[in-house]
Motif scaffolding. Structure first.
Motif, mmCIF file in Angstrom:
data_model
loop_
_atom_site.group_PDB
_atom_site.id
_atom_site.type_symbol
_atom_site.label_atom_id
_atom_site.label_comp_id
_atom_site.label_asym_id
_atom_site.label_seq_id
_atom_site.Cartn_x
_atom_site.Cartn_y
_atom_site.Cartn_z
ATOM 1 N N ASP A 111 0.842 -1.207 0.000
ATOM 2 C CA ASP A 111 0.000 0.000 0.000
ATOM 3 C C ASP A 111 0.877 1.257 0.000
ATOM 4 O OD1 ASP A 111 -2.321 -1.475 0.103
ATOM 5 O OD2 ASP A 111 -2.908 -0.857 2.129
ATOM 6 N N ARG A 157 -7.347 2.857 1.648
ATOM 7 C CA ARG A 157 -6.939 2.414 2.989
ATOM 8 C C ARG A 157 -6.080 3.465 3.684
ATOM 9 N NH1 ARG A 157 -7.012 -3.127 1.211
ATOM 10 N NH2 ARG A 157 -5.065 -2.877 0.091
ATOM 11 N N GLY A 167 -5.746 -1.683 11.327
ATOM 12 C CA GLY A 167 -5.774 -0.663 10.273
ATOM 13 C C GLY A 167 -4.472 0.076 10.157
#
Ligand SMILES: [Cu+2]
Length: 230
Positions: free
Chosen positions: A125, A160, A229
């Motif tokens: 990511d 995200r 997260g």
């Protein structure tokens, strides 16, 4: 440390790095190593502790990273002098390697919870957002508005990471929010302070994304299976 000795220390760092680089360029340089102990002692005219290697660094690497954080990459050039490389060759590989070393060294590590795959996904990511996301920045009267967009894996990463980072920005005192876009996220950061607005404009998307130092801590938590997260 006085400003004079700080500058002298920086100059010394430059000399060590330049010498290490030059030595590394020489064929058969292993027989021509400068005496590192002597050189390092010249680097700290202020007498400060200049020899604090980072945790998890490869053994035998006599660095000055503790005192010279921003110059860590430059200082890694000195590894060429010791004959053993410290660079793993790829930054995410190195980040995972460092975390695994920390887990290995910690007798309390619960290997039934360790999740290196989750850390790897997050580092992918980070790679997508840092290198592949498109950022279209617009200066507002009271701040900045940045449309962060992409496709496929990049879009997943944007969705995200950018909203999660707004939470961190809020903890640091920034007034930030996000809005969903069809192909990304709109990031808005505002301030009533003109100098802060100038800073936001200068930072732009990536400068805002790197605010705070939570990633390192969160990466270890992710690897331990303690963090969902980001
Ligand atoms: Cu991260």
């Amino acid at each position: 440390m006085s400003s004079w000795s700080w500058k002298a220390g920086l100059a010394g760092v430059g000399i060590v790095a330049a010498t290490a680089w030059a030595a590394a360029q020489m064929p058969g340089h292993q027989g021509m190593q400068p005496p590192m102990g002597e050189m390092q002692s010249r680097d700290g005219p202020g007498g400060g502790p200049m020899h604090s290697p980072r945790p998890g660094m490869a053994q035998g690497h006599q660095g000055m990273h503790g005192a010279m954080g921003p110059h860590a990459t430059m200082m890694d050039a000195e590894a060429g002098v010791t004959g053993q490389p410290t660079m793993s060759g790829q930054d995410a590989f190195g980040a995972i390697q460092e975390v695994v070393q920390i887990l290995d060294a910690d007798p309390t590590t619960d290997w039934s919870k360790v999740n290196i795959a989750a850390l790897r996904e997050h580092l992918i990511d980070m790679n997508e957002v840092t290198l592949h996301a498109a950022a279209s920045e617009r200066v507002l009267d009271d701040g900045v508005e940045i449309a962060v967009t992409g496709e496929g894996r990049t879009l997943e990463a944007i969705k995200r990471m950018v909203p999660a980072h707004v939470h961190e920005l809020g903890e640091m005192g920034w007034n930030a929010r996000t809005e969903e876009l069809p192909n990304g996220v709109k990031l808005v950061v505002i301030s009533a302070d003109a100098s802060q607005r100038a800073k936001l404009k200068a930072l732009g998307f990536m400068g805002i994304m790197v605010q705070g130092a939570h990633h390192q801590r969160h990466h270890l938590m992710m690897a331990k299976g303690e963090f969902a997260g980001h």
